[in-house]
Scaffold this motif. Structure first.
Motif, short mmCIF file in Angstrom:
data_model
loop_
_atom_site.label_atom_id
_atom_site.label_comp_id
_atom_site.label_asym_id
_atom_site.label_seq_id
_atom_site.Cartn_x
_atom_site.Cartn_y
_atom_site.Cartn_z
N GLY A 43 0.77 -1.23 0.00
CA GLY A 43 0.00 0.00 0.00
C GLY A 43 0.80 1.28 0.00
O GLY A 43 0.21 2.36 -0.03
N GLN A 50 -0.76 -2.44 7.53
CA GLN A 50 -1.82 -2.79 6.59
C GLN A 50 -2.22 -4.25 6.78
O GLN A 50 -1.41 -5.10 7.16
CB GLN A 50 -1.39 -2.55 5.15
CG GLN A 50 -0.38 -3.55 4.59
CD GLN A 50 -0.20 -3.42 3.09
OE1 GLN A 50 0.24 -2.39 2.60
NE2 GLN A 50 -0.52 -4.48 2.36
N SER A 82 -5.71 -0.06 6.49
CA SER A 82 -4.38 0.45 6.85
C SER A 82 -4.53 1.65 7.77
O SER A 82 -5.56 2.34 7.77
CB SER A 82 -3.58 0.84 5.60
OG SER A 82 -4.10 2.02 5.01
#
Length: 754
Positions: A130, A358, A384
């Motif tokens: 991410g 995350q 997240s």
């Protein structure tokens, strides 16, 4: 710009080889009907569409690179993919741990802030990463890498509007084995790597690994004369596989950790007219952005990064349907100090601490609904959160003062993201030689962000949701077993959010909207000359709307503030081609080419007038898109010579990248400088990278041993010693800084496999 002779040479190499192959078509059995055991040994099996299919049967612009290719090139990390796939650009971001600036077809996100996600998704063993940090993965234990170009939202999820780099590491073999090597190269760079496998040979296997690499760095401090920019990385973990022979169920659990410590340095590219140059020694300003980049004047700094992770993959074969579950968890802790003014005068020094976590869950179902119709459907959840605390020493003129003491009113940013999605992807062979591919994903994102200062208190909070349905449809035609023609349209989506640098409650609570890309593509994949030649070509057009860009507007304690807003649109079109030719046994020739033509439209945002000091409208529509070279390409040759002791493999590759810009910035200005609109006629020339010709070569000797082999490799990278920046940034007329690519280096590797 790329010179006509160089560009012409690439075009000639691609087209002449391709045309000679078309003149003598081959008529091999349709690979779609072949079993895995009877496939042409030159074929590569990919999972780009969450199915196992050959590279040439996949109606997607994709480049696949397997472990043998990586080893023969003496590749180190994901950055070595640059040039291996058309229109792929990868540079390292030195302000974050193992951070990469990834660009595919001119779409990129060149920042390390965790309030926004990358435009190019990096997926490791099925888990989407991410943030930009942690993406420069070591290549020692890689099974295959697939570079998918264009929006991939249907199967790979949110925030993949540029494309996906899909990385699969090796699975435990369930038998005892070891692979280990040690390398040494210039800049006192050395590494040791080892992977050990064990198991019962049938049902259970375990793999453990340990990688270490360190370097003194290739920069030199202009005051002390010492090497700086060094790093020390440790990566270790284990993977456990339960896969009963002939059974319907398998499970693989991987646990790992990455620890990194490095010296973040910046090169000073400030020039006369910028504020900081008035305080810095004259010899540290007005430097060039090529050879001068390698001498730096930073105050000492340090960065540490610790990132544990775990992945659990479960598979169940229920006969009519295959069920796959992938659970991913990643966490990181970052601490960094950095001298951003890049001079011996203490003007701008920061101390940052970040935490990130995350968690994701994907559940997929795949199978055949009826003969000629297959599907992949599923759901995805992503969660997240992160926090950032930053202390800044501005015009401190004293490097002994801790930034936390100088700036007790440090900034604190906290953010959360929750996302869920449902997706489906379908193939329907509706007529002889014709297939329709279609699908879509519905994504819902919820984001929260709070911005405050430790002493003065809250600035503001933002909370909002964003949702989008992103469809894809394509059709492919196979006039003969060696030719596939395809066309597709896909839509990509990148979530909106909130501005971490907002300085008022109103701007902190005002969201910026999602970005959207509509991409149209046509292509051909050809197997020719009895499978000696593979030639793939694609043309695409992308319409990029609601670009997320930083904007300067009035407000806040300093009189103006930087927020993220949606500004204008862009159009991108291009052509891509790659070929692989095996003219004789042992020889493999490759070539890639990427052409890009990109243009902004109605890119109008606020900024500070250079004459009145007021916030006025600036029109950036004439600027170049960043990390979008008009031409890039590569030529490679690999030859394997059989000997009495084993074999010798020689590899040489040349990557050419035409000039490109690294930041949306202020070049020459015209228009009404006092009241606006101000017309920006291009980016600042200091953020423009000159053309690059990166020549790499390696020679590997494999020695047969009882039950295994030993190997020795000598390698050289950037043999033409090109000196260029890999990131450059200007800061609102105050100062400018950059970092540099690795100069020419040589090294040797010794290894064993059992």
């Amino acid at each position: 710009m790329t010179s006509a002779p160089i560009r012409g040479a690439w075009l000639a190499a691609l087209t002449s080889t391709a045309l000679s192959g078309i003149a003598v078509p081959a008529f091999a059995q349709d690979s779609a009907e072949q079993s895995a055991e009877t496939l042409n040994p030159n074929e590569i099996i990919v999972s780009a569409r969450r199915r196992s299919e050959t590279l040439q049967d996949t109606p997607v612009a994709i480049t696949a690179i397997n472990s043998a290719m990586l080893e023969n090139k003496a590749s180190v990390n994901i950055g070595d993919l640059q040039g291996a796939a058309p229109n792929l650009l990868i540079t390292q971001q030195n302000s974050g741990a193992q951070a990469a600036n990834l660009s595919i077809r001119g779409l990129t996100y060149a920042d390390i802030e965790k309030s926004q996600e990358p435009t190019v998704g990096v997926v490791i063993d099925g888990v989407f990463i991410g943030t930009n940090t942690g993406q420069l993965l070591d290549f020692f234990d890689i099974e295959q890498i697939e570079v998918l170009r264009g929006p991939q939202g249907t199967l790979f999820g949110r925030n993949t509007i540029g494309g996906v780099i899909n990385i699969r590491r090796t699975k435990p073999t369930k038998e005892f084995g070891i692979k280990a090597e040690a390398s040494y190269s210039k800049w006192n760079t050395w590494s040791t790597r080892a992977v050990v496998n064990a198991g019962d040979g049938e049902n259970f296997g375990v793999k453990a690994w340990y990688f270490h690499n360190q370097s003194d760095g290739y920069y030199r401090n202009g005051v002390t004369g010492k090497r700086v920019g060094g790093s020390n990385n440790e990566n270790f973990g284990a993977s456990f596989l339960f896969e009963p022979t002939g059974g319907p169920f398998s499970a693989q659990l991987t646990v790992e950790k990455l620890d990194q410590k490095f010296d973040p340095v910046n090169s000073n590219i400030a020039q006369t007219g910028e504020l900081f140059c008035a305080f810095e020694p004259a010899e540290q300003c007005n430097r060039n952005n090529t050879s001068d980049l390698y001498t730096v004047f930073n105050s000492p700094a340090i960065s540490t990064y610790s990132a544990p992770a775990a992945t659990l993959e479960l598979n169940y074969d229920a006969g009519a349907v295959q069920i796959t579950s992938i659970t991913g968890w990643r966490k990181s802790k970052e601490f960094q100090t950095q001298d951003f003014d890049a001079s011996t005068t203490d003007l701008y020094y920061v101390k940052r601490t970040q935490h990130y976590r995350q968690w994701s869950q994907e559940l997929r179902f795949a199978g055949n609904l009826f003969d000629g119709f297959d599907y992949v459907v599923g759901g995805f959840y992503f969660n997240s959160k992160y926090d950032l605390t930053q202390f800044t020493r501005v015009f401190g003129f004293d490097t002994t003062i801790d930034p936390e003491v100088f700036d007790p009113n440090g900034q604190v940013v906290n953010g959360k993201t929750e996302s869920y999605a449902a997706f489906g992807d379908f193939n329907w062979a509706f007529a002889d030689k014709w297939r329709l591919s279609f699908g879509g994903r519905f994504t819902h994102d919820h984001k929260e962000l709070s911005n405050q200062f430790l002493v003065s208190g809250p600035v503001g909070d933002g909370s909002g949701s964003f949702k989008k349905f992103t469809p894809k449809v394509g059709i492919d035609f196979r006039p003969n077993p060696d030719t596939m023609l395809y066309a597709s349209w896909s839509r990509g989506y990148r979530s909106g959010g909130f501005s971490p640098r907002a300085a008022t409650a109103e701007t902190a609570g005002t969201p910026y909207n999602p970005e959207q890309v509509d991409s149209f593509e046509i292509g051909a994949k050809l197997d020719l000359l009895d499978n000696m030649l593979q030639f793939n070509v694609a043309a695409f057009y992308s319409k990029y709307d609601d670009l997320q860009q930083n904007t300067t507007i009035p407000g806040g304690p300093t009189g103006n503030q930087t927020i993220t807003s949606n500004a204008g649109s862009a159009k991108i079109k291009g052509i891509e081609a790659d070929l692989t030719l095996r003219p004789v046994e042992g020889l493999r020739l490759t070539a890639t080419m990427g052409l890009l033509d990109s243009q902004f439209k109605d890119f109008i945002v606020g900024n500070v007038s250079p004459t009145s000091g007021n916030i006025v409208l600036f029109d950036y529509s004439k600027n170049n898109m960043i990390y979008a070279p008009k031409f890039s390409g590569s030529l490679g040759a690999e030859y394997t010579l059989l000997t009495g002791f084993g074999d010798v493999v020689g590899n040489v590759g040349l990557r050419h990248i035409s000039p490109y810009d690294q930041q949306i910035s202020l070049g020459p200005l015209t228009g009404d400088l006092d009241n606006g609109p101000v017309i920006v006629n291009g980016n600042d020339p200091r953020v423009r990278v000159k053309s690059q010709d990166l020549l790499d070569a390696s020679l590997t000797a494999h020695f047969d041993l009882a039950g295994g082999e030993a190997y020795a490799t000598v390698f050289g990278r950037n043999l033409l010693d090109q000196r260029r920046s890999n990131a450059a940034f200007t800061v609102a007329g105050l100062w400018s800084f950059a970092s540099a690519i690795e100069p020419r280096t040589f090294g040797v590797t010794l290894g064993i496999k059992y």
